[in-house]
Design a protein around this motif. Structure first.
Motif, PDB file in Angstrom:
ATOM      1  N   GLU B 164       0.376  -1.479   0.186  1.00 41.19           N
ATOM      2  CA  GLU B 164       0.453  -0.139  -0.106  1.00 41.19           C
ATOM      3  C   GLU B 164       0.902   1.472  -0.274  1.00 41.19           C
ATOM      4  OE1 GLU B 164      -3.807   0.926   0.105  1.00 41.19           O
ATOM      5  OE2 GLU B 164      -2.718  -0.663   0.139  1.00 41.19           O
ATOM      6  N   LYS B 165       2.182   1.262   0.962  1.00 40.62           N
ATOM      7  CA  LYS B 165       2.963   2.791   0.739  1.00 40.62           C
ATOM      8  C   LYS B 165       3.115   2.734  -0.539  1.00 40.62           C
ATOM      9  CE  LYS B 165       5.348   2.262   4.665  1.00 40.62           C
ATOM     10  NZ  LYS B 165       6.397   1.801   5.600  1.00 40.62           N
ATOM     11  N   GLY B 166       4.220   1.589  -0.899  1.00 42.12           N
ATOM     12  CA  GLY B 166       4.334   1.634  -2.466  1.00 42.12           C
ATOM     13  C   GLY B 166       3.673   2.087  -3.347  1.00 42.12           C
ATOM     14  N   LYS B 167       1.996   2.175  -3.234  1.00 44.32           N
ATOM     15  CA  LYS B 167       1.479   2.618  -4.009  1.00 44.32           C
ATOM     16  C   LYS B 167       1.047   3.660  -4.415  1.00 44.32           C
ATOM     17  CE  LYS B 167      -1.857  -0.221  -5.065  1.00 44.32           C
ATOM     18  NZ  LYS B 167      -3.468  -1.302  -3.997  1.00 44.32           N
ATOM     19  N   LEU B 168       1.084   3.800  -2.704  1.00 45.99           N
ATOM     20  CA  LEU B 168       0.368   5.685  -2.313  1.00 45.99           C
ATOM     21  C   LEU B 168       1.633   6.553  -3.037  1.00 45.99           C
ATOM     22  CD1 LEU B 168      -1.082   5.379   0.888  1.00 45.99           C
ATOM     23  CD2 LEU B 168      -1.938   6.329  -1.354  1.00 45.99           C
ATOM     24  N   ALA B 169       2.917   5.740  -2.642  1.00 46.75           N
ATOM     25  CA  ALA B 169       3.919   6.640  -2.595  1.00 46.75           C
ATOM     26  C   ALA B 169       4.169   7.086  -4.294  1.00 46.75           C
ATOM     27  CB  ALA B 169       5.257   5.705  -2.119  1.00 46.75           C
ATOM     28  N   MET B 170       4.316   6.343  -5.755  1.00 45.72           N
ATOM     29  CA  MET B 170       4.325   6.042  -6.775  1.00 45.72           C
ATOM     30  C   MET B 170       3.694   7.387  -6.936  1.00 45.72           C
ATOM     31  SD  MET B 170       4.148   2.891  -8.895  1.00 45.72           S
ATOM     32  CE  MET B 170       5.656   2.078  -8.393  1.00 45.72           C
ATOM     33  N   ALA B 171       1.903   6.814  -6.459  1.00 43.94           N
ATOM     34  CA  ALA B 171       1.184   8.032  -6.805  1.00 43.94           C
ATOM     35  C   ALA B 171       1.258   9.408  -6.893  1.00 43.94           C
ATOM     36  CB  ALA B 171      -0.095   7.693  -6.006  1.00 43.94           C
ATOM     37  N   TRP B 172       1.428   9.442  -5.481  1.00 45.91           N
ATOM     38  CA  TRP B 172       2.377  10.306  -4.813  1.00 45.91           C
ATOM     39  C   TRP B 172       3.236  11.315  -5.706  1.00 45.91           C
ATOM     40  CZ3 TRP B 172       0.984  10.132   1.129  1.00 45.91           C
ATOM     41  CH2 TRP B 172      -0.153   9.789   1.067  1.00 45.91           C
ATOM     42  N   ALA B 173       4.051  11.105  -6.340  1.00 46.06           N
ATOM     43  CA  ALA B 173       5.580  11.077  -6.715  1.00 46.06           C
ATOM     44  C   ALA B 173       4.939  11.648  -8.715  1.00 46.06           C
ATOM     45  CB  ALA B 173       6.169   9.842  -6.684  1.00 46.06           C
ATOM     46  N   LYS B 174       3.906  10.735  -8.619  1.00 46.48           N
ATOM     47  CA  LYS B 174       3.590  10.854 -10.389  1.00 46.48           C
ATOM     48  C   LYS B 174       2.715  12.474 -10.247  1.00 46.48           C
ATOM     49  CE  LYS B 174       3.235   6.425 -12.498  1.00 46.48           C
ATOM     50  NZ  LYS B 174       2.321   5.343 -12.327  1.00 46.48           N
ATOM     51  N   SER B 175       2.299  13.045  -9.239  1.00 44.20           N
ATOM     52  CA  SER B 175       1.671  13.949  -9.079  1.00 44.20           C
ATOM     53  C   SER B 175       2.186  15.257  -9.148  1.00 44.20           C
ATOM     54  CB  SER B 175       0.199  14.493  -7.476  1.00 44.20           C
ATOM     55  OG  SER B 175       0.032  14.567  -6.994  1.00 44.20           O
ATOM     56  N   GLU B 176       1.654  16.322 -10.174  1.00 46.93           N
ATOM     57  CA  GLU B 176       1.867  16.945  -9.928  1.00 46.93           C
ATOM     58  C   GLU B 176       1.237  18.660  -9.247  1.00 46.93           C
ATOM     59  OE1 GLU B 176       0.849  18.046 -14.272  1.00 46.93           O
ATOM     60  OE2 GLU B 176       2.210  16.673 -15.083  1.00 46.93           O
ATOM     61  N   GLY B 177      -0.176  18.463  -8.386  1.00 49.05           N
ATOM     62  CA  GLY B 177      -0.334  19.261  -8.156  1.00 49.05           C
ATOM     63  C   GLY B 177       0.155  18.903  -6.224  1.00 49.05           C
ATOM     64  N   PRO B 178      -0.304  19.644  -5.782  1.00 47.78           N
ATOM     65  CA  PRO B 178       0.432  19.203  -3.614  1.00 47.78           C
ATOM     66  C   PRO B 178      -1.263  18.598  -3.157  1.00 47.78           C
ATOM     67  CG  PRO B 178      -1.309  21.631  -3.774  1.00 47.78           C
ATOM     68  CD  PRO B 178      -1.020  20.950  -6.006  1.00 47.78           C
ATOM     69  N   VAL B 179      -0.323  17.706  -2.394  1.00 47.08           N
ATOM     70  CA  VAL B 179      -1.443  17.331  -1.373  1.00 47.08           C
ATOM     71  C   VAL B 179      -1.956  17.834  -0.755  1.00 47.08           C
ATOM     72  CG1 VAL B 179      -1.070  14.547  -0.152  1.00 47.08           C
ATOM     73  CG2 VAL B 179      -0.095  14.614  -2.020  1.00 47.08           C
TER      74      VAL B 179
END
Lengths: 222, 257
Positions: B164-179
């Motif tokens: 889960e942690k890896g999936k979230l990290a990958m998703a947030w890394a691709k994110s262009e906007g802020p969390v």
């Protein structure tokens, strides 16, 4: 005793004479004609009609029926002659209830005149119906030998008609006259009433016989 | 008693005249009247027969018309009956459909009302639970609820499994906007820095964070980015509570029957 009203002469000029027979005949004729005119003035063709008209129609229809019963097919042709004989003779007889009246039919001259009229009308109707030759031929039937007998028969029945009527009419008056001298109160009235009956019967007999003779003349060929 | 031939002749003339006069004034008029009456009677009888025949014809025609009218009336009655039946069926169907629509509408209204009530109830319960929890925590542990919520959230972040942690990290890394971090309460700067540090420690990624207020969460905190969410709020807990409460109420209803 006076037998015939011919003997009562009111006026005379040569052979021309005005006797009681003619005067009473005219009275009877006047009564018949005036009565007929009066009764037929206003004839109704509706269901409602006067008593006089009903009486006239009964007389005419009964007369027609009698003529038809004699054997004459078309009674209207003979109604004038035969009906007048009946009415004249009957009224002449019925008027005898009137005092001093004498029936003209009590005169042999009148009855002879009526008989002669019938004597003439028989061949008249016969010839009219069958033709002259056809009628004359009836005198030689069934054979020529019968010709004189037929002629004698014609004349004899004419005389018989005249004398029968005259005798009956005259005798009625004569009987009343004789009885008046014998029993003046009772029998004359009865005999007068009886005379009325015989007078009407004689009228019937005379007209029926005339009809029978005419029918014989008309029918003998058929 | 001799025959007076003049009188005989005169009587023959008189008799002939009498025959003519009686024909003229008696026989002919009477016979004419009788004939006229007979003709009138014959005409009347003929007229009566004609009238009778006419009446019989008209009677037959009338009877025929009556029969025809009877047939037409029966046919019209039958058609009218059929039309009335069809109309009745149509009206009943319409009424039934209308009743169905109304019933459905009412059900929808009731359901919406119920949903609204449930929502209101849930929120009220959430607030009440939140208030009770806060009070209990303040009295017993001398810790505010908001602080404890943040701590729980941080523990949750740390407790996420490796996949889960890896999936979230990958998703947030691709994110262009802020969390986006959404909370019902205002966070203190210490709490914001604690969240940022925990995220860095957990996922190994330096995230750009944006802080938003979300009163509909009642009490909780959410973290959003690229369709991925990590959250803890009392609403989720209340959903579970609602399920339990509904199951308990159904069981109670069945027990009452």
């Amino acid at each position: 005793m006076r037998v015939s009203p011919d003997e009562t002469v009111f006026w005379e000029y040569g052979v021309v004479k005005l006797n009681a027979t003619l005067v009473y005949t005219w009275i009877v004729m006047a009564i018949l004609v005036v009565g007929a005119y009066w009764a037929t003035r206003r004839l109704s063709v509706d269901e409602r009609r006067s008593r006089w008209q009903s009486a006239l129609e009964i007389i005419v229809i009964t007369t027609l029926g009698q003529i038809r019963e004699i054997g004459l097919d078309r009674p209207e042709k003979y109604l004038g002659f035969l009906g007048t004989i009946f009415l004249f003779v009957a009224v002449s007889a019925l008027l005898t209830v009137v005092p001093i009246y004498e029936p003209p039919t009590a005169s042999l001259s009148t009855t002879v005149a009526l008989a002669l009229t019938v004597f003439v009308m028989i061949p008249g109707y016969g010839i009219k119906d069958r033709g002259l030759m056809g009628y004359l031929q009836s005198y030689v039937e069934p054979t020529v030998v019968m010709l004189p007998f037929n002629i004698i028969g014609e004349i004899a029945r004419t005389i018989a008609l005249a004398v029968r009527l005259f005798g009956n009419m005259m005798s009625g008056g004569m009987i009343v006259g004789v009885l008046l001298t014998l029993t003046p109160l009772f029998f004359p009235a009865i005999m007068t009433a009886f005379g009325l009956l015989t007078g009407v019967v004689q009228a019937y007999i005379f007209s029926v016989l005339a009809g029978v003779y005419i029918a014989a003349a008309v029918r003998s060929h058929s | 008693m001799a025959i007076d031939w003049f009188t005989v002749g005169a009587q023959i003339l008189n008799f002939g005249l009498l025959v003519w006069l009686l024909k003229r004034f008696l026989y002919r008029p009477v016979l004419a009247a009788i004939d006229a009456r007979e003709q009138k009677l014959v005409a009347s009888l003929q007229q009566a027969q004609d009238t009778k025949a006419q009446a019989e014809r008209e009677l037959l025609e009338f009877r025929s018309q009556v029969a025809e009218l009877q047939t037409k009336r029966d046919e019209l009655m039958r058609q009218t009956h059929q039309q009335a039946q069809a109309e009745r069926r149509r009206l009943v169907d319409e009424a039934r459909a209308e009743a169905q629509r109304w019933s459905e509408h009412q059900h929808q209204v009731v359901a919406a009302e119920l949903q609204k009530l449930e929502n209101t109830f849930a929120k009220a319960v959430q607030k009440e639970v939140f208030a009770v929890s806060r009070k209990v925590m303040e009295e017993l542990a001398a810790v505010s609820l908001e602080t404890r919520v943040v701590e729980v959230f941080l523990e949750r972040l740390r407790g996420i499994g490796e996949p889960e942690k890896g999936k979230l990290a990958m998703a947030w890394a691709k994110s262009e906007g802020p969390v986006v971090v959404r909370t019902t309460m205002g966070l203190t700067p210490q709490q914001k820095s604690a969240i940022a540090e925990t995220l860095y420690d957990t996922f190994g990624v330096k995230l750009e964070l944006t802080w938003e207020s979300a009163p509909e969460l009642v009490c909780g905190i959410e973290l959003w980015a690229v369709g991925q969410k990590v959250a803890w709020n009392i609403g989720d807990r209340m959903t579970s509570l609602e399920k339990v409460a509904a199951e308990w109420m159904d069981a109670e209803k069945k027990g009452n029957r």
